[in-house]
Motif scaffolding. Structure first.
Motif, PDB file in Angstrom:
ATOM      1  N   LEU A  75      -6.829   4.522  14.774  1.00  0.00           N
ATOM      2  CA  LEU A  75      -6.287   5.838  14.442  1.00  0.00           C
ATOM      3  C   LEU A  75      -6.376   6.811  15.623  1.00  0.00           C
ATOM      4  O   LEU A  75      -6.045   7.984  15.474  1.00  0.00           O
ATOM      5  N   ASP A  76      -6.820   6.310  16.791  1.00  0.00           N
ATOM      6  CA  ASP A  76      -6.773   7.160  17.995  1.00  0.00           C
ATOM      7  C   ASP A  76      -5.441   7.008  18.725  1.00  0.00           C
ATOM      8  O   ASP A  76      -5.171   7.727  19.683  1.00  0.00           O
ATOM      9  N   GLN A 122       3.654   1.261  10.429  1.00  0.00           N
ATOM     10  CA  GLN A 122       2.960   0.053  10.891  1.00  0.00           C
ATOM     11  C   GLN A 122       1.638  -0.141  10.141  1.00  0.00           C
ATOM     12  O   GLN A 122       1.310  -1.242   9.701  1.00  0.00           O
ATOM     13  N   VAL A 123       0.874   0.940   9.981  1.00  0.00           N
ATOM     14  CA  VAL A 123      -0.389   0.842   9.229  1.00  0.00           C
ATOM     15  C   VAL A 123      -0.124   0.266   7.848  1.00  0.00           C
ATOM     16  O   VAL A 123      -0.841  -0.614   7.355  1.00  0.00           O
ATOM     17  N   TRP A 124       0.947   0.751   7.242  1.00  0.00           N
ATOM     18  CA  TRP A 124       1.258   0.399   5.852  1.00  0.00           C
ATOM     19  C   TRP A 124       1.587  -1.085   5.679  1.00  0.00           C
ATOM     20  O   TRP A 124       1.510  -1.633   4.590  1.00  0.00           O
ATOM     21  N   GLY A 135     -13.562  -6.815   4.049  1.00  0.00           N
ATOM     22  CA  GLY A 135     -12.644  -5.685   3.917  1.00  0.00           C
ATOM     23  C   GLY A 135     -12.232  -5.204   5.285  1.00  0.00           C
ATOM     24  O   GLY A 135     -12.146  -6.001   6.226  1.00  0.00           O
ATOM     25  N   GLY A 136     -11.987  -3.928   5.414  1.00  0.00           N
ATOM     26  CA  GLY A 136     -11.511  -3.404   6.690  1.00  0.00           C
ATOM     27  C   GLY A 136     -11.846  -1.944   6.849  1.00  0.00           C
ATOM     28  O   GLY A 136     -12.464  -1.333   5.979  1.00  0.00           O
ATOM     29  N   GLN A 137     -11.415  -1.406   7.975  1.00  0.00           N
ATOM     30  CA  GLN A 137     -11.660   0.012   8.225  1.00  0.00           C
ATOM     31  C   GLN A 137     -10.726   0.533   9.300  1.00  0.00           C
ATOM     32  O   GLN A 137     -10.201  -0.224  10.112  1.00  0.00           O
ATOM     33  N   GLY A 138     -10.514   1.836   9.308  1.00  0.00           N
ATOM     34  CA  GLY A 138      -9.793   2.515  10.373  1.00  0.00           C
ATOM     35  C   GLY A 138     -10.799   3.026  11.392  1.00  0.00           C
ATOM     36  O   GLY A 138     -11.890   3.461  11.020  1.00  0.00           O
ATOM     37  N   TYR A 166      -6.425  15.481  12.067  1.00  0.00           N
ATOM     38  CA  TYR A 166      -5.018  15.286  12.415  1.00  0.00           C
ATOM     39  C   TYR A 166      -4.731  13.812  12.725  1.00  0.00           C
ATOM     40  O   TYR A 166      -3.697  13.267  12.341  1.00  0.00           O
ATOM     41  N   MET A 167      -5.660  13.158  13.408  1.00  0.00           N
ATOM     42  CA  MET A 167      -5.462  11.742  13.740  1.00  0.00           C
ATOM     43  C   MET A 167      -5.714  10.840  12.526  1.00  0.00           C
ATOM     44  O   MET A 167      -5.077   9.804  12.361  1.00  0.00           O
ATOM     45  N   ALA A 168      -6.659  11.235  11.687  1.00  0.00           N
ATOM     46  CA  ALA A 168      -7.050  10.363  10.571  1.00  0.00           C
ATOM     47  C   ALA A 168      -6.015  10.370   9.450  1.00  0.00           C
ATOM     48  O   ALA A 168      -5.706   9.318   8.871  1.00  0.00           O
TER      49      ALA A 168
END
Ligand code: ACM
Ligand code: ZN
Length: 516
Positions: free
Chosen positions: A406-407, A429-431, A450-453, A468-470
């Motif tokens: 997310l950076d 793309q994230v989706w 699982g996962g993470q941002g 704003y980035m998240a």
């Protein structure tokens, strides 16, 4: 009936006619009083209702109306599952564990008019919740966001706000990246120079020109009391804080504070530019392991998290190749090369952590030279490392750059945004992210926790900029980790987000607008 939009989308939702209307006479019933108080506290500021919390008893349960009941039940599968029955007469929430109740509360907050999220009294709102039944549980048990406070740090008040926003989306893990080449951010009582010296850098490179510094000293750290306060605040909201203490690389701030921990033994300065530093902990010096054990002793006292992240990424081996102590270690331990030496290093830390009941997590470089026996791999350089580790029977947390960083810029046209790391990751793309790819054997799929941002903060100097980035990309990640939809229509996601984003306005979160 107006459409209902929830993030993350519940597994099952059935509408019924009518609505429950919250008013000043609504009562809360809970066997765990603290949970009832938590719900009352969520509802109080905007509604002005001071809803009383009563003990839950069987007589009342059968007949009470105009009430919200928090009913413990043993028959739900999964520690995080809940059901929510909203009828015009009353609301029943069922869960077997505390987190299930918390998730039901977040769903309720999203079902109410969004003004309920305001921190001040909202007049003339009909506090209606549509009648429905929700049966819900997450697809993945690890639903995280990572926050780097090494490159830039953020006030305790913001970390708490960030935790609140995570809780709103049913995340359960904050991966707190506490040490870096550019700053050591956690007070360690035994080694005061880590923060006296290691938390301070002379200046910071300016985003538009890596060869130029801003001339401004930058520094700061979290005291142990502050870290404990954050851990407790998160725990109350169902979120575990996993600390990351980087080794053997990304450790220049520590070497600057205690130069004897490096191969050269002197000449270090907290890094003022981004990128990877060649100076790392010396693997041939026993003092390094004594130091790290002392540090982790204090870390384990602060952080009850079962999982402890030790970094392991981006550790160049050139210093080890030139270091007589490191070469002696390679010979003494019968290791093949410097990759094997890193693997040996990680195994020392892992066995120490395991003896204390904790589990080691590392970035996927810990696969090189042989994986420590019980390690959990965080797959960031794509998904291949995670796939290999899962197929070999290791637990994995997925966080590939291509979907989870997310950076990165949010739009292909970089001129539309503040400076960011020079890559793009659009919401679209994230989706598309599939957390457990088909290359993982079906009988190994459970190894994907699982996962993470991930939010690296080289180019994120302020709390507002973190948000704003998240957001909204992290909302898409939350949705994927919670229900992992088979179909991913971007237009449908956008429609849902359009309906939902006013929630973030009411919460005062500085998200990136969809049409920016
Ligand atoms: C990483 O992004 N270096 C884990
Ligand atoms: Zn060395």
């Amino acid at each position: 009936m107006p459409a209902i939009t929830l993030f993350p989308q519940p597994q099952r939702l059935e509408r019924q006619p009518g609505a429950f209307r919250l008013n000043a006479h609504t009562r809360l019933f809970a066997s765990d009083r603290a949970l009832g108080e938590m719900l009352a506290n969520y509802l109080r500021p905007a509604t002005g209702f001071d809803l009383p919390v009563h003990p839950l008893d069987d007589d009342i349960r059968a007949q009470v109306t105009n009430a919200i009941l928090l009913v413990p039940t043993a028959d739900l599968v999964g520690a995080e599952a809940y059901t929510l029955d909203v009828a015009p007469e009353r609301i029943d929430i069922r869960a077997s564990k505390r987190n299930g109740f918390l998730y039901a509360m977040q769903t309720l907050r999203q079902l109410l008019p969004p003004q309920v999220l305001a921190d001040s009294l909202q007049e003339d709102v009909a506090w209606e919740i549509p009648a429905l039944t929700i049966t819900d549980a997450p697809a993945f048990g690890w639903r995280g966001l990572h926050l780097d406070v090494g490159r830039h740090m953020f006030p305790v008040g913001f970390i708490k706000k960030f935790i609140d926003t995570m809780a709103f989306y049913k995340f359960n893990t904050l991966h707190w990246h506490l040490t870096e080449d550019q700053g050591w951010r956690l007070e360690i009582e035994k080694y005061p120079r880590l923060t006296e010296i290691g938390s301070q850098r002379a200046e910071t490179q300016i985003p538009t020109d890596p060869n130029q510094g801003d001339g401004q000293p930058y520094g700061g750290y979290y005291t142990q009391d502050e870290a404990r306060e954050i851990v407790a605040y998160a725990a109350e909201r169902g979120i575990t804080v996993m600390p990351e203490i980087e080794l053997p690389g990304h450790s220049l701030a520590a070497l600057t504070a205690y130069p004897h921990l490096g191969c050269a033994g002197s000449g270090y300065a907290v890094r003022t530019t981004w990128g990877i530093d060649s100076n790392i902990y010396c693997a041939g010096n026993d003092a390094v392991f004594a130091f790290l054990q002392d540090v982790f002793k204090e870390v384990l006292e602060i952080f009850p998290s079962e999982y402890i992240h030790i970094g392991g990424d981006e550790a160049p081996k050139e210093r080890w190749r030139a270091c007589p102590k490191c070469q002696t270690r390679i010979k003494a331990e019968g290791l093949a090369d410097e990759d094997a030496l890193q693997s040996w290093f990680i195994r020392q830390i892992e066995s120490w952590l395991n003896e204390r009941g904790r589990r080691l997590v590392g970035w996927d470089e810990i696969l090189e030279g042989g994986l420590a026996p019980n390690a959990t791999v965080m797959s960031w350089r794509g998904s291949d490392g995670g796939i290999a580790a899962a197929n070999a029977g290791h637990d994995v947390i997925m966080t590939p750059t291509t979907y989870c960083y997310l950076d990165y810029y949010q739009h292909e046209d970089w001129t539309r945004e503040p400076p960011a790391i020079a890559r793009t990751l659009t919401l679209d793309q994230v989706w598309q992210y599939v957390v457990a790819p088909p290359e993982i054997a079906p009988d190994k799929r459970h190894h994907i926790l699982g996962g993470q941002g991930n939010i690296w903060t080289e180019y994120i100097p302020s709390a507002n900029h973190v948000e704003y980035m998240a957001f909204p990309r992290a909302i898409a990640i939350a949705d994927i980790l919670w229900n992992h939809p088979a179909e991913r229509h971007y237009a449908a996601l956008l429609e849902r987000l359009k309906a939902h984003l006013p929630c973030l306005d009411w919460l005062g979160v500085n998200y990136r607008h969809l049409d920016d």
